[in-house]
Design a protein around this motif. Structure first.
Motif, PDB file in Angstrom:
ATOM      1  N   UNK A   3       0.832  -1.197   0.000  1.00  0.00           N
ATOM      2  CA  UNK A   3       0.000   0.000   0.000  1.00  0.00           C
ATOM      3  C   UNK A   3       0.873   1.257   0.000  1.00  0.00           C
ATOM      4  N   UNK A   4       2.010   1.198   0.658  1.00  0.00           N
ATOM      5  CA  UNK A   4       2.961   2.306   0.605  1.00  0.00           C
ATOM      6  C   UNK A   4       3.457   2.510  -0.826  1.00  0.00           C
ATOM      7  N   UNK A   5       3.556   1.420  -1.577  1.00  0.00           N
ATOM      8  CA  UNK A   5       3.958   1.510  -2.977  1.00  0.00           C
ATOM      9  C   UNK A   5       2.813   1.791  -3.932  1.00  0.00           C
ATOM     10  N   UNK A   6       1.597   2.023  -3.386  1.00  0.00           N
ATOM     11  CA  UNK A   6       0.411   2.361  -4.187  1.00  0.00           C
ATOM     12  C   UNK A   6       0.019   1.245  -5.145  1.00  0.00           C
TER      13      UNK A   6
ATOM     14  N   UNK B 266      15.540  -1.047 -13.614  1.00  0.00           N
ATOM     15  CA  UNK B 266      14.318  -1.851 -13.617  1.00  0.00           C
ATOM     16  C   UNK B 266      13.131  -1.006 -14.053  1.00  0.00           C
ATOM     17  N   UNK B 267      13.050   0.227 -13.557  1.00  0.00           N
ATOM     18  CA  UNK B 267      11.946   1.110 -13.964  1.00  0.00           C
ATOM     19  C   UNK B 267      11.984   1.384 -15.457  1.00  0.00           C
TER      20      UNK B 267
ATOM     21  N   UNK C 241      12.884   1.740  -4.376  1.00  0.00           N
ATOM     22  CA  UNK C 241      13.816   2.102  -5.438  1.00  0.00           C
ATOM     23  C   UNK C 241      13.188   2.192  -6.824  1.00  0.00           C
ATOM     24  N   UNK C 242      12.194   1.339  -7.105  1.00  0.00           N
ATOM     25  CA  UNK C 242      11.605   1.318  -8.450  1.00  0.00           C
ATOM     26  C   UNK C 242      10.413   2.255  -8.558  1.00  0.00           C
ATOM     27  N   UNK C 243       9.521   2.222  -7.576  1.00  0.00           N
ATOM     28  CA  UNK C 243       8.304   3.033  -7.648  1.00  0.00           C
ATOM     29  C   UNK C 243       8.604   4.518  -7.845  1.00  0.00           C
ATOM     30  N   UNK C 244       9.542   5.133  -7.109  1.00  0.00           N
ATOM     31  CA  UNK C 244       9.823   6.557  -7.348  1.00  0.00           C
ATOM     32  C   UNK C 244      10.319   6.838  -8.770  1.00  0.00           C
ATOM     33  N   UNK C 245      11.055   5.901  -9.346  1.00  0.00           N
ATOM     34  CA  UNK C 245      11.528   6.093 -10.725  1.00  0.00           C
ATOM     35  C   UNK C 245      10.371   6.004 -11.715  1.00  0.00           C
TER      36      UNK C 245
ATOM     37  N   UNK D 110       6.520   9.372 -15.085  1.00  0.00           N
ATOM     38  CA  UNK D 110       5.161   9.825 -15.370  1.00  0.00           C
ATOM     39  C   UNK D 110       4.189   8.745 -15.771  1.00  0.00           C
ATOM     40  N   UNK D 111       4.532   7.462 -15.523  1.00  0.00           N
ATOM     41  CA  UNK D 111       3.623   6.386 -15.940  1.00  0.00           C
ATOM     42  C   UNK D 111       2.929   5.725 -14.756  1.00  0.00           C
ATOM     43  N   UNK D 112       3.239   6.198 -13.543  1.00  0.00           N
ATOM     44  CA  UNK D 112       2.657   5.566 -12.345  1.00  0.00           C
ATOM     45  C   UNK D 112       2.126   6.640 -11.414  1.00  0.00           C
ATOM     46  N   UNK D 113       1.030   6.329 -10.772  1.00  0.00           N
ATOM     47  CA  UNK D 113       0.355   7.304  -9.924  1.00  0.00           C
ATOM     48  C   UNK D 113       1.211   7.714  -8.726  1.00  0.00           C
ATOM     49  N   UNK D 114       0.940   8.894  -8.200  1.00  0.00           N
ATOM     50  CA  UNK D 114       1.637   9.386  -7.009  1.00  0.00           C
ATOM     51  C   UNK D 114       0.742   9.339  -5.771  1.00  0.00           C
TER      52      UNK D 114
END
Length: 453
Positions: free
Chosen positions: A47-50, A378-379, A411-415, A420-424
């Motif tokens: 959930x922290x990683x959305x 990875x991102x 490490x991957x989610x912030x990238x 711009x392809x993943x929600x914040x």
């Protein structure tokens, strides 16, 4: 203006991780999903990683050697129980439970999934599997001797999902009156028996629960037969897929989408999400060191015949420390495209026959490859395949528990967000909302409106 696609990310809860031998690492957590603290930690991390949903597989085989990995089979808790626990300690993430339509009852399944949808405020999803041909161990736990044939199991699967949806619809919206002055608690005219009598099931209905918050819970399906593609085209909102190469998956993606118009559906209303095993660290070199450490934990004794069976070559007279780039030719690499994936995972051309043996000893290497690198690398790999429409998202299968999940989130989610392809932030309350799917209307209300027209 066309709304830009957003990447979907899911997490698959495996007791000791996806790799068959990574549980031997000193830092691996091996108490499996029977540990409530472990479950809570992973749920909160996703959930922290959305993440869009938390996926619970199923294991109805009970023999120690089932599924080739006894530690992952023994620790497989019942999915609805796990989902209810995760629902209580999270607020946003979807909760996908797996059921086998060849063995499980549609009325009980409908009660359980609708209950979960209410208790989670609309976050439930249902992964429907039919079982593998020739795998008969589960059947002996359900009063049968062998697994159903392909045609039979898909006819049964059609009845199964039709009943789950029909029972979910058996109370129209607005049935609850709570008319205290008039003494009317509900409107019984809004309840509908379904009186289904089919080849495999007979169910009267209605369900003794209100309609789920989502109307119908999202359905996930996987398989490689024509019957599976037809089934998915008719019912599935998510298709769990293999990943082979970008080119292969671009074709697969288009094939999956092509089945939807036949059933009057928009191809954008199904999401192709493969399972991927990620090895993530601060740098590419660090990630590759960990990957090689995991590969070297394979307990099988080196057998050149195993590699030969996969590649169609005789390696019995070749030293196991020979580099594969010195042994194999371009024809081999063209025929077995996963070999390039193996080289990429190790990061250089020093891969030996022994390394390759360890690689193929991990079950699933051909359809769920390792992706190894820094968070940025990875991102970038995910983004390139997402933009190429090789997939709509990924389902994270950590190689072991539990640090790879945190590494991906941190490490991957912030990238991915930077790209711009993943929600914040979470943008919806329900799993259907996470997927961008509308709530379907009640089937009885639709039928009444059509009759009136």
């Amino acid at each position: 203006m066309t709304k830009r696609r957003k990447l979907k990310i899911a997490y698959s809860s495996w007791p000791t991780g996806r790799h068959a031998s990574a549980w031997r690492l000193p830092e691996a957590f091996n108490s499996g999903t029977v540990d409530p603290v472990y479950l809570a930690d992973t749920a909160r991390a996703t959930e922290r990683g959305l993440f869009d949903y938390y996926f619970m597989g199923n294991a109805i085989s009970s023999t120690p050697e089932a599924q080739g990995s006894w530690h992952n089979n023994v620790f497989k808790l019942e999915g609805f129980t796990v989902a209810a626990y995760v629902a209580a300690i999270t607020r946003h993430i979807g909760l996908v439970v797996t059921v086998n339509s060849s063995y499980q009852d549609p009325y009980d399944t409908a009660r359980a999934i609708v209950s979960l949808d209410h208790l989670s405020n609309g976050r439930a999803g249902l992964n429907i599997v039919t079982g593998l041909a020739g795998v008969d161990a589960p059947s002996r736990n359900y009063g049968q001797t062998q697994h159903m044939a392909g045609d039979d199991k898909y006819r049964k699967a059609h009845e199964f999902i039709s009943l789950v949806h029909g029972l979910s619809d058996s109370w129209e919206d607005g049935f609850f009156l709570d008319d205290r002055d008039g003494g009317r608690f509900i409107d019984p005219t809004r309840a509908h028996a379904i009186n289904f009598k089919g080849e495999f099931f007979s169910v009267a209905g209605p369900l003794n629960l209100p309609r789920p918050i989502q109307g119908h819970v999202p359905v996930i399906h996987a398989g490689n037969s024509e019957a599976s593609f037809q089934y998915g085209g008719q019912y599935a909102d998510i298709r769990f897929s293999p990943f082979v190469t970008t080119d292969w998956n671009v074709e697969y993606y288009a094939k999956v989408k092509s089945y939807l118009p036949t059933y009057g559906r928009d191809p954008d209303d199904i999401f192709v999400i493969p399972g991927i095993t990620f090895y993530v660290a601060g740098t590419d070199a660090e990630a590759r060191r960990k990957f090689r450490e995991v590969q070297n934990l394979v307990v099988n004794e080196y057998a050149p015949g195993n590699i030969g069976a996969v590649l169609g070559r005789d390696f019995s007279r070749i030293d196991r420390n020979e580099r594969i780039v010195d042994i194999l030719n371009e024809e081999d690499f063209a025929k077995h495209k996963w070999l390039r994936t193996a080289l990429n995972a190790f990061g250089d051309e020093s891969v030996t026959l022994l390394d390759l043996f360890n690689y193929i000893s991990n079950i699933g290497h051909l359809n769920q490859p390792p992706v190894v690198g820094s968070g940025r690398s990875v991102a970038r790999w995910i983004a390139e395949n997402f933009e190429a429409r090789a997939f709509d998202g990924v389902k994270l299968f950590p190689p072991y528990s539990r640090t790879p999940l945190d590494a991906f989130v941190d490490l991957v989610v912030p990238e991915l967000q930077r790209l711009g392809i993943y929600k914040t932030a979470y943008e919806a309350e329900t799993l259907r909302g996470h997927l961008g799917l509308s709530r379907p209307s009640n089937s009885f209300e639709r039928a009444a409106a059509q009759a009136a027209a």
